[in-house]
Structure formats: structure tokens, C-alpha cells
Design a protein around this motif. Structure first.
Motif, mmCIF file in Angstrom:
data_model
loop_
_atom_site.group_PDB
_atom_site.id
_atom_site.type_symbol
_atom_site.label_atom_id
_atom_site.label_comp_id
_atom_site.label_asym_id
_atom_site.label_seq_id
_atom_site.Cartn_x
_atom_site.Cartn_y
_atom_site.Cartn_z
ATOM 1 N N ASP A 25 -37.232 -18.243 -42.364
ATOM 2 C CA ASP A 25 -37.662 -18.729 -43.672
ATOM 3 C C ASP A 25 -36.587 -18.342 -44.685
ATOM 4 N N ILE A 26 -35.693 -19.283 -44.967
ATOM 5 C CA ILE A 26 -34.563 -19.014 -45.857
ATOM 6 C C ILE A 26 -35.036 -18.597 -47.241
ATOM 7 N N GLU A 27 -35.995 -19.336 -47.778
ATOM 8 C CA GLU A 27 -36.475 -19.012 -49.126
ATOM 9 C C GLU A 27 -37.105 -17.623 -49.147
ATOM 10 N N GLY A 28 -37.834 -17.290 -48.097
ATOM 11 C CA GLY A 28 -38.437 -15.953 -48.007
ATOM 12 C C GLY A 28 -37.379 -14.864 -47.962
ATOM 13 N N LEU A 29 -36.302 -15.120 -47.217
ATOM 14 C CA LEU A 29 -35.209 -14.146 -47.146
ATOM 15 C C LEU A 29 -34.530 -13.969 -48.495
ATOM 16 N N LYS A 30 -34.365 -15.076 -49.226
ATOM 17 C CA LYS A 30 -33.738 -14.988 -50.553
ATOM 18 C C LYS A 30 -34.549 -14.069 -51.462
ATOM 19 N N VAL A 31 -35.858 -14.229 -51.434
ATOM 20 C CA VAL A 31 -36.730 -13.392 -52.273
ATOM 21 C C VAL A 31 -36.691 -11.952 -51.785
ATOM 22 N N GLN A 32 -36.818 -11.773 -50.486
ATOM 23 C CA GLN A 32 -36.858 -10.431 -49.895
ATOM 24 C C GLN A 32 -35.577 -9.655 -50.192
ATOM 25 N N GLN A 33 -34.442 -10.319 -50.148
ATOM 26 C CA GLN A 33 -33.162 -9.632 -50.336
ATOM 27 C C GLN A 33 -32.624 -9.774 -51.758
ATOM 28 N N ASN A 34 -33.450 -10.317 -52.655
ATOM 29 C CA ASN A 34 -33.073 -10.459 -54.056
ATOM 30 C C ASN A 34 -31.727 -11.190 -54.195
ATOM 31 N N TYR A 35 -31.602 -12.310 -53.487
ATOM 32 C CA TYR A 35 -30.361 -13.077 -53.448
ATOM 33 C C TYR A 35 -30.145 -13.836 -54.752
ATOM 34 N N THR A 36 -28.938 -13.758 -55.251
ATOM 35 C CA THR A 36 -28.533 -14.614 -56.369
ATOM 36 C C THR A 36 -27.252 -15.326 -55.944
ATOM 37 N N PRO A 37 -27.200 -16.638 -56.103
ATOM 38 C CA PRO A 37 -26.017 -17.383 -55.654
ATOM 39 C C PRO A 37 -24.784 -17.029 -56.489
ATOM 40 N N THR A 38 -23.635 -17.187 -55.866
ATOM 41 C CA THR A 38 -22.360 -16.949 -56.543
ATOM 42 C C THR A 38 -22.064 -18.134 -57.454
ATOM 43 N N THR A 39 -21.670 -17.845 -58.662
ATOM 44 C CA THR A 39 -21.369 -18.913 -59.625
ATOM 45 C C THR A 39 -19.961 -19.443 -59.378
ATOM 46 N N PRO A 40 -19.681 -20.637 -59.830
ATOM 47 C CA PRO A 40 -18.325 -21.183 -59.692
ATOM 48 C C PRO A 40 -17.275 -20.274 -60.345
ATOM 49 N N ALA A 41 -17.606 -19.676 -61.456
ATOM 50 C CA ALA A 41 -16.654 -18.780 -62.124
ATOM 51 C C ALA A 41 -16.345 -17.565 -61.243
ATOM 52 N N GLU A 42 -17.372 -17.026 -60.593
ATOM 53 C CA GLU A 42 -17.159 -15.882 -59.693
ATOM 54 C C GLU A 42 -16.290 -16.284 -58.504
ATOM 55 N N LEU A 43 -16.530 -17.476 -57.965
ATOM 56 C CA LEU A 43 -15.713 -17.951 -56.839
ATOM 57 C C LEU A 43 -14.252 -18.108 -57.254
ATOM 58 N N THR A 44 -14.025 -18.640 -58.441
ATOM 59 C CA THR A 44 -12.662 -18.793 -58.950
ATOM 60 C C THR A 44 -11.998 -17.428 -59.100
ATOM 61 N N SER A 45 -12.740 -16.474 -59.612
ATOM 62 C CA SER A 45 -12.211 -15.124 -59.792
ATOM 63 C C SER A 45 -11.853 -14.493 -58.442
ATOM 64 N N ILE A 46 -12.714 -14.665 -57.477
ATOM 65 C CA ILE A 46 -12.451 -14.114 -56.132
ATOM 66 C C ILE A 46 -11.207 -14.759 -55.543
ATOM 67 N N ALA A 47 -11.079 -16.086 -55.688
ATOM 68 C CA ALA A 47 -9.921 -16.798 -55.156
ATOM 69 C C ALA A 47 -8.641 -16.324 -55.825
ATOM 70 N N GLU A 48 -8.692 -16.075 -57.128
ATOM 71 C CA GLU A 48 -7.513 -15.590 -57.845
ATOM 72 C C GLU A 48 -7.139 -14.188 -57.376
ATOM 73 N N GLU A 49 -8.141 -13.328 -57.182
ATOM 74 C CA GLU A 49 -7.873 -11.969 -56.706
ATOM 75 C C GLU A 49 -7.274 -11.982 -55.304
ATOM 76 N N ALA A 50 -7.719 -12.923 -54.467
ATOM 77 C CA ALA A 50 -7.211 -13.002 -53.099
ATOM 78 C C ALA A 50 -5.824 -13.613 -53.051
ATOM 79 N N ASN A 51 -5.402 -14.206 -54.146
ATOM 80 C CA ASN A 51 -4.077 -14.811 -54.244
ATOM 81 C C ASN A 51 -3.857 -15.860 -53.141
ATOM 82 N N ILE A 52 -4.825 -16.753 -53.010
ATOM 83 C CA ILE A 52 -4.751 -17.814 -52.011
ATOM 84 C C ILE A 52 -3.874 -18.933 -52.562
ATOM 85 N N GLU A 53 -2.817 -19.253 -51.824
ATOM 86 C CA GLU A 53 -1.862 -20.240 -52.306
ATOM 87 C C GLU A 53 -2.025 -21.608 -51.640
#
Length: 102
Positions: A60-88
Motif C-alpha cells: 500500500d504505497i499511500e499507506g507507506l507514505k503516511v507511515q514514513q511521513n514522506y514528502t516528495p522532492t521539489t523541482p528546486a531541491e532536485l536542481t540543487s542536488i544536481a548542481e551539488e553533484a556537478n553532473i555534466e
């Protein structure tokens, strides 16, 4: 007319060379006899307990999200991670690399 149909069917059965076909014909005849005798139709090989067992294996994916207090990664966070990883490489190159690995 009925006798001619019977003989025609007998001739066709005699010409069959595949045992599986003969087994299928026998099964049809057995089922016809059961129907004529009023025997209830045979149930599926899958019982209710089998179905429940299979259902219990699903996650139950939705149940797991609630149980583990999941919050999706925002596009801004993904961009920041990509910049930190220096992916060319471009995303296309990265996906192509993943396809070659898999």
C-alpha cells in the motif's frame, strides 16, 4: 440426422493424433455429463483464501507514505542536488548509460 452427426464426430476423433486434443474432448464430454446430471460447475482453482493471500503481498504505497511521513522532492531541491553533484552529462546521455547497464 443425429446418427450421421455421431458417426461424423467419431471419424473426426479417430483422426486426431494429439493426446492433448483427446483429453480436451474427454473433458468436454465429462462436463456435458455433469451438466446433464445437475452437478454444480467446478469452481476455479483459485479460492478466496488464495486471493486474500495474493492481496496481502501487495504494498500500500499511500499507506507507506503516511507511515514514513514522506514528502516528495521539489523541482528546486532536485536542481540543487544536481548542481551539488556537478553532473555534466545531459539527461539523455545518463538515461542511455542506464539502459546499457540494465
Amino acid at each position: 440426422m443425429l446418427e450421421a452427426k455421431k458417426y461424423n464426430l467419431i471419424e473426426r476423433i479417430i483422426s486426431v493424433a494429439d493426446e492433448r486434443v483427446i483429453d480436451a474432448i474427454a473433458s468436454i464430454k465429462d462436463r456435458a455429463d455433469d451438466v446433464r446430471a445437475g452437478v454444480p460447475k467446478k469452481s476455479s482453482k483459485y479460492t478466496t483464501s488464495t486471493y486474500q493471500e495474493l492481496q496481502s503481498r501487495f504494498v500500500d504505497i499511500e499507506g507507506l507514505k503516511v507511515q514514513q511521513n514522506y514528502t516528495p522532492t521539489t523541482p528546486a531541491e532536485l536542481t540543487s542536488i544536481a548542481e551539488e553533484a556537478n553532473i555534466e552529462q545531459s539527461i539523455e546521455e545518463l538515461l542511455a548509460g542506464l539502459k546499457r547497464m540494465g
